[in-house]
Design an enzyme around this catalytic site. Structure first.
Site, PDB file in Angstrom:
ATOM      1  N   SER A  14       1.175  -0.504  15.153  1.00 45.61           N
ATOM      2  CA  SER A  14       1.083   0.927  15.441  1.00 45.61           C
ATOM      3  C   SER A  14      -0.062   1.269  16.390  1.00 45.61           C
ATOM      4  O   SER A  14       0.129   1.975  17.387  1.00 45.61           O
ATOM      5  CB  SER A  14       0.912   1.698  14.131  1.00 45.61           C
ATOM      6  OG  SER A  14       2.027   1.500  13.292  1.00 45.61           O
ATOM      7  N   GLU A  34       2.710  -9.638  21.340  1.00 44.84           N
ATOM      8  CA  GLU A  34       2.883  -9.653  19.891  1.00 44.84           C
ATOM      9  C   GLU A  34       3.487 -10.994  19.507  1.00 44.84           C
ATOM     10  O   GLU A  34       4.509 -11.403  20.061  1.00 44.84           O
ATOM     11  CB  GLU A  34       3.793  -8.507  19.449  1.00 44.84           C
ATOM     12  CG  GLU A  34       4.259  -8.573  18.009  1.00 44.84           C
ATOM     13  CD  GLU A  34       3.117  -8.630  17.011  1.00 44.84           C
ATOM     14  OE1 GLU A  34       3.164  -9.496  16.116  1.00 44.84           O
ATOM     15  OE2 GLU A  34       2.186  -7.807  17.118  1.00 44.84           O
ATOM     16  N   THR A  41       2.711  -4.404  10.735  1.00 45.58           N
ATOM     17  CA  THR A  41       2.864  -4.358   9.283  1.00 45.58           C
ATOM     18  C   THR A  41       3.685  -3.159   8.845  1.00 45.58           C
ATOM     19  O   THR A  41       4.597  -3.277   8.019  1.00 45.58           O
ATOM     20  CB  THR A  41       1.486  -4.319   8.605  1.00 45.58           C
ATOM     21  OG1 THR A  41       0.779  -5.517   8.918  1.00 45.58           O
ATOM     22  CG2 THR A  41       1.624  -4.204   7.091  1.00 45.58           C
ATOM     23  N   CYS A  42       3.394  -1.985   9.378  1.00 44.83           N
ATOM     24  CA  CYS A  42       4.046  -0.769   8.918  1.00 44.83           C
ATOM     25  C   CYS A  42       5.562  -0.846   9.066  1.00 44.83           C
ATOM     26  O   CYS A  42       6.305  -0.585   8.133  1.00 44.83           O
ATOM     27  CB  CYS A  42       3.515   0.442   9.684  1.00 44.83           C
ATOM     28  SG  CYS A  42       4.333   1.981   9.227  1.00 44.83           S
ATOM     29  N   CYS A  47       5.040   0.078   5.398  1.00 50.85           N
ATOM     30  CA  CYS A  47       5.408   1.450   5.054  1.00 50.85           C
ATOM     31  C   CYS A  47       6.909   1.723   5.093  1.00 50.85           C
ATOM     32  O   CYS A  47       7.465   2.288   4.144  1.00 50.85           O
ATOM     33  CB  CYS A  47       4.730   2.435   6.010  1.00 50.85           C
ATOM     34  SG  CYS A  47       3.083   1.992   6.549  1.00 50.85           S
ATOM     35  N   LYS A  50       9.144  -0.511   2.658  1.00 52.94           N
ATOM     36  CA  LYS A  50       8.726  -0.186   1.294  1.00 52.94           C
ATOM     37  C   LYS A  50       9.264   1.178   0.882  1.00 52.94           C
ATOM     38  O   LYS A  50       9.742   1.345  -0.240  1.00 52.94           O
ATOM     39  CB  LYS A  50       7.207  -0.212   1.202  1.00 52.94           C
ATOM     40  CG  LYS A  50       6.659   0.098  -0.175  1.00 52.94           C
ATOM     41  CD  LYS A  50       5.144   0.125  -0.141  1.00 52.94           C
ATOM     42  CE  LYS A  50       4.637   1.218   0.768  1.00 52.94           C
ATOM     43  NZ  LYS A  50       3.167   1.243   0.896  1.00 52.94           N
ATOM     44  N   TYR A  98       9.684   0.846  19.380  1.00 48.50           N
ATOM     45  CA  TYR A  98       8.274   0.523  19.635  1.00 48.50           C
ATOM     46  C   TYR A  98       8.103  -0.205  20.967  1.00 48.50           C
ATOM     47  O   TYR A  98       7.278   0.179  21.799  1.00 48.50           O
ATOM     48  CB  TYR A  98       7.718  -0.332  18.491  1.00 48.50           C
ATOM     49  CG  TYR A  98       6.992   0.448  17.436  1.00 48.50           C
ATOM     50  CD1 TYR A  98       5.655   0.213  17.159  1.00 48.50           C
ATOM     51  CD2 TYR A  98       7.630   1.437  16.707  1.00 48.50           C
ATOM     52  CE1 TYR A  98       4.976   0.932  16.179  1.00 48.50           C
ATOM     53  CE2 TYR A  98       6.971   2.169  15.724  1.00 48.50           C
ATOM     54  CZ  TYR A  98       5.648   1.901  15.468  1.00 48.50           C
ATOM     55  OH  TYR A  98       4.985   2.620  14.506  1.00 48.50           O
ATOM     56  N   ALA A 114      -1.856 -14.746  21.449  1.00 41.12           N
ATOM     57  CA  ALA A 114      -2.896 -14.746  22.472  1.00 41.12           C
ATOM     58  C   ALA A 114      -4.257 -14.706  21.791  1.00 41.12           C
ATOM     59  O   ALA A 114      -4.382 -14.261  20.650  1.00 41.12           O
ATOM     60  CB  ALA A 114      -2.737 -13.543  23.396  1.00 41.12           C
ATOM     61  N   TYR A 178      -2.778   0.239  -4.254  1.00 39.55           N
ATOM     62  CA  TYR A 178      -1.544   1.004  -4.068  1.00 39.55           C
ATOM     63  C   TYR A 178      -0.334   0.104  -3.815  1.00 39.55           C
ATOM     64  O   TYR A 178       0.777   0.424  -4.240  1.00 39.55           O
ATOM     65  CB  TYR A 178      -1.715   2.039  -2.951  1.00 39.55           C
ATOM     66  CG  TYR A 178      -1.795   1.482  -1.548  1.00 39.55           C
ATOM     67  CD1 TYR A 178      -0.660   1.366  -0.759  1.00 39.55           C
ATOM     68  CD2 TYR A 178      -3.018   1.077  -1.002  1.00 39.55           C
ATOM     69  CE1 TYR A 178      -0.721   0.869   0.524  1.00 39.55           C
ATOM     70  CE2 TYR A 178      -3.086   0.583   0.281  1.00 39.55           C
ATOM     71  CZ  TYR A 178      -1.943   0.475   1.041  1.00 39.55           C
ATOM     72  OH  TYR A 178      -2.012  -0.033   2.314  1.00 39.55           O
ATOM     73  N   GLU A 182       2.862   0.314  -6.350  1.00 39.03           N
ATOM     74  CA  GLU A 182       4.125   0.720  -5.723  1.00 39.03           C
ATOM     75  C   GLU A 182       5.224  -0.289  -6.002  1.00 39.03           C
ATOM     76  O   GLU A 182       6.347   0.083  -6.371  1.00 39.03           O
ATOM     77  CB  GLU A 182       3.928   0.909  -4.219  1.00 39.03           C
ATOM     78  CG  GLU A 182       3.194   2.188  -3.857  1.00 39.03           C
ATOM     79  CD  GLU A 182       2.905   2.326  -2.389  1.00 39.03           C
ATOM     80  OE1 GLU A 182       2.687   3.462  -1.940  1.00 39.03           O
ATOM     81  OE2 GLU A 182       2.880   1.306  -1.668  1.00 39.03           O
ATOM     82  N   ARG A 199      -7.279  -7.158 -12.820  1.00 40.78           N
ATOM     83  CA  ARG A 199      -8.548  -7.670 -13.341  1.00 40.78           C
ATOM     84  C   ARG A 199      -9.502  -6.568 -13.803  1.00 40.78           C
ATOM     85  O   ARG A 199     -10.521  -6.862 -14.414  1.00 40.78           O
ATOM     86  CB  ARG A 199      -9.242  -8.526 -12.284  1.00 40.78           C
ATOM     87  CG  ARG A 199      -9.600  -7.796 -11.011  1.00 40.78           C
ATOM     88  CD  ARG A 199     -10.063  -8.755  -9.928  1.00 40.78           C
ATOM     89  NE  ARG A 199     -10.366  -8.083  -8.670  1.00 40.78           N
ATOM     90  CZ  ARG A 199     -11.570  -7.627  -8.326  1.00 40.78           C
ATOM     91  NH1 ARG A 199     -12.567  -7.771  -9.177  1.00 40.78           N
ATOM     92  NH2 ARG A 199     -11.770  -7.036  -7.172  1.00 40.78           N
ATOM     93  N   GLY A 262      -4.732  -7.335  -2.396  1.00 40.12           N
ATOM     94  CA  GLY A 262      -5.496  -6.764  -1.290  1.00 40.12           C
ATOM     95  C   GLY A 262      -5.071  -7.345   0.046  1.00 40.12           C
ATOM     96  O   GLY A 262      -4.202  -8.216   0.128  1.00 40.12           O
ATOM     97  N   ALA A 341      -1.137   8.735   0.230  1.00 39.02           N
ATOM     98  CA  ALA A 341      -0.165   8.817  -0.859  1.00 39.02           C
ATOM     99  C   ALA A 341       0.101   7.440  -1.414  1.00 39.02           C
ATOM    100  O   ALA A 341      -0.027   6.430  -0.718  1.00 39.02           O
ATOM    101  CB  ALA A 341       1.139   9.451  -0.367  1.00 39.02           C
ATOM    102  N   HIS A 436       8.277  30.868  -4.716  1.00 37.37           N
ATOM    103  CA  HIS A 436       8.850  30.689  -6.054  1.00 37.37           C
ATOM    104  C   HIS A 436      10.375  30.565  -5.977  1.00 37.37           C
ATOM    105  O   HIS A 436      11.001  31.232  -5.160  1.00 37.37           O
ATOM    106  CB  HIS A 436       8.467  31.890  -6.919  1.00 37.37           C
ATOM    107  CG  HIS A 436       8.945  31.806  -8.325  1.00 37.37           C
ATOM    108  ND1 HIS A 436       8.359  30.980  -9.260  1.00 37.37           N
ATOM    109  CD2 HIS A 436       9.964  32.431  -8.953  1.00 37.37           C
ATOM    110  CE1 HIS A 436       8.987  31.110 -10.411  1.00 37.37           C
ATOM    111  NE2 HIS A 436       9.970  31.986 -10.250  1.00 37.37           N
ATOM    112  N   GLU A 441       3.944  25.925  -5.641  1.00 34.85           N
ATOM    113  CA  GLU A 441       3.296  27.223  -5.811  1.00 34.85           C
ATOM    114  C   GLU A 441       2.088  27.140  -6.744  1.00 34.85           C
ATOM    115  O   GLU A 441       1.196  27.996  -6.691  1.00 34.85           O
ATOM    116  CB  GLU A 441       4.297  28.253  -6.332  1.00 34.85           C
ATOM    117  CG  GLU A 441       4.782  28.025  -7.753  1.00 34.85           C
ATOM    118  CD  GLU A 441       5.789  29.090  -8.186  1.00 34.85           C
ATOM    119  OE1 GLU A 441       5.411  30.278  -8.231  1.00 34.85           O
ATOM    120  OE2 GLU A 441       6.949  28.715  -8.471  1.00 34.85           O
TER     121      GLU A 441
END
Length: 453
Positions: A14, A34, A41-42, A47, A50, A98, A114, A178, A182, A199, A262, A341, A436, A441
């Protein structure tokens, strides 16, 4: 001195793609390489896939809740292979977008590894040496792995989980961040017998304590077995799958072991030392507020710098870099107020300071909380509650943090983030007319300060 390119980008995720595209739009001669697939990763293993898995895991709830609204549904079945195939098709589409965006601006896209080859130069995997006036490193991060326990080779990471040939009957997820929670939520939603091993005594370190407690409560309610204050000691293969041995000596039988302990900066074998690029204790590339490394003409953005490891942050860092270096618009990206999030079910979302962080900074606080069953859950018979919390500076009335747990939490907090960015006070929230009937709200109707029991 003449150069082959004005900008050479290592990494097509990204941050790198955004920087390359914007720089090319400013008229720079740009190349990007690349070693895997464009999107990083995303797009490829983060993201996007997932979130597709999250959607898949929530349909079971939809079928169950429909009965409370008068629908009669037949027997529902799930096919893992169909999900994987449709996920792959969508990932391929985004990958083309992309890479195509850079080409449309006149940039050159390459597909090979590279590394730096001294100041102002990179060497490609085929031996080609390319010079560039400016080099940007955007190689992202990679999953941390267990390397020091017996049977570590049997453990998969979030890279491999998206390519599973079949849905396991049982899974042990290791970690408490996260990514771990998830995936525990996803597999539990798909009917997999799920165990989460962590842990520490709580998941989601760094989040507001009410959200941490609420997330753990929700995971347990959805059948996830939480094994806290434990760690893996070894993994053995047996006829029924795998036997996981914990530090305490306890054992868990499972079909799959997923490590989500991680991520770490992907700086290995980049030739950083040849150009004088310094790294930190985790291998992260050290940069200043303009993403400049310790080497002139070399910059870095995204997870490889280990600042705030989120896709939108990498995008903004890439944009700021291109604006600064090629757009004659010096720009520093502010990392202090970033919404985030966690896409468990129910999901949680947050922006600003947690109650604990705000107190640590010396703020006297007013806390507002609301915990309730959304209307849909009442009619469907689902006993899941929503949590909303505002952290307010008592002296100024400014809202310092907004924390949500429940359906569409991420969609709601995005708009709250705008208010916090503008410095909104609690009276501004109060003066906003409620929409409402919605769950959102509650953000503007909370009037009573929370008082500890």
């Amino acid at each position: 001195m003449s150069f082959d390119f004005d900008l050479f980008v290592i990494g097509g995720g990204s941050g790198g793609v955004r920087a390359a595209r914007i720089a090319a739009g400013y008229g720079a001669k740009v190349a990007i390489t690349e070693s895997d697939r464009y999107g990083g990763t995303c797009v490829i293993r983060g993201c996007v896939p997932k979130k597709l898995f999250v959607y898949a895991s929530r349909f079971k709830d939809e079928f169950e809740d429909a009965r409370g609204f008068g629908w009669t549904t037949g027997e529902a079945t799930f096919d893992w292979a169909t999900l994987i195939a449709n996920k792959d098709r969508e990932i391929h589409r985004i990958e083309q977008v992309y890479e195509g965006g850079i080409k449309a601006k006149g940039g050159l896209t390459l597909h090979m590894r590279a590394k730096l080859d001294g100041p102002g130069a990179v060497k490609l995997a085929d031996g080609t040496r390319i010079t560039a006036r400016t080099i940007l490193i955007a190689t992202g991060g990679r999953p941390s792995r267990y390397g020091d326990i017996p049977g570590a080779a049997h453990i998969i990471t979030s890279n491999e989980v998206f390519e599973l040939k079949a849905l396991p009957r049982r899974i042990a997820v290791c970690g408490g961040g996260y990514i771990a929670v998830e995936f525990a939520s996803i597999f539990a939603g798909l009917g997999v017998e799920t165990t989460l091993i962590h842990r520490r005594d709580k998941v989601l370190r760094g989040f507001d304590e009410d959200l941490r407690d609420g997330c753990m409560e929700a995971l347990r309610a959805r059948g996830v077995r939480l094994v806290m204050d434990e760690a893996l000691a070894g993994v053995d293969e047996d006829v029924a799958g795998f036997r996981v041995t914990l530090r305490s000596g306890a054992e868990i039988e499972t079909d799959l072991v997923l490590s989500a302990i991680g991520r770490e900066p992907a700086t290995g074998d980049l030739g950083l030392e040849t150009a004088g690029v310094k790294t930190g204790s985790r291998g992260e590339i050290i940069v200043d507020s303009y993403s400049q490394t310790t080497a002139p003409g070399i910059y870095a953005v995204g997870d490889v710098t280990d600042r705030v490891n989120l896709t939108p942050v990498a995008l903004r860092e890439g944009q700021a870099f291109a604006d600064t270096v090629f757009g004659n618009k010096p720009t520093q990206f502010d990392h202090t107020l970033i919404p985030s999030a966690v896409f468990t079910t129910p999901e949680l979302a947050t922006v600003g300071l947690s109650e604990e962080s705000a107190r640590a900074f010396g703020h006297e606080l007013d806390i507002y909380k609301s915990r309730f069953r959304p209307l849909r859950n009442i009619v469907s018979g689902r006993d899941e509650r929503m949590l909303m919390k505002l952290v307010v500076d008592a002296a100024s009335g400014r809202v310092l943090g907004c924390h949500l747990l429940g359906p569409d939490a991420a969609e709601i907090v995005q708009m709250a983030a705008i208010a916090l960015q503008l410095g909104a006070r609690k009276v501004d929230f109060d003066a906003t007319v409620a929409l409402h009937p919605t769950a959102a709200e509650e953000i503007v109707t909370m009037r009573d300060k929370w008082v500890p029991a």
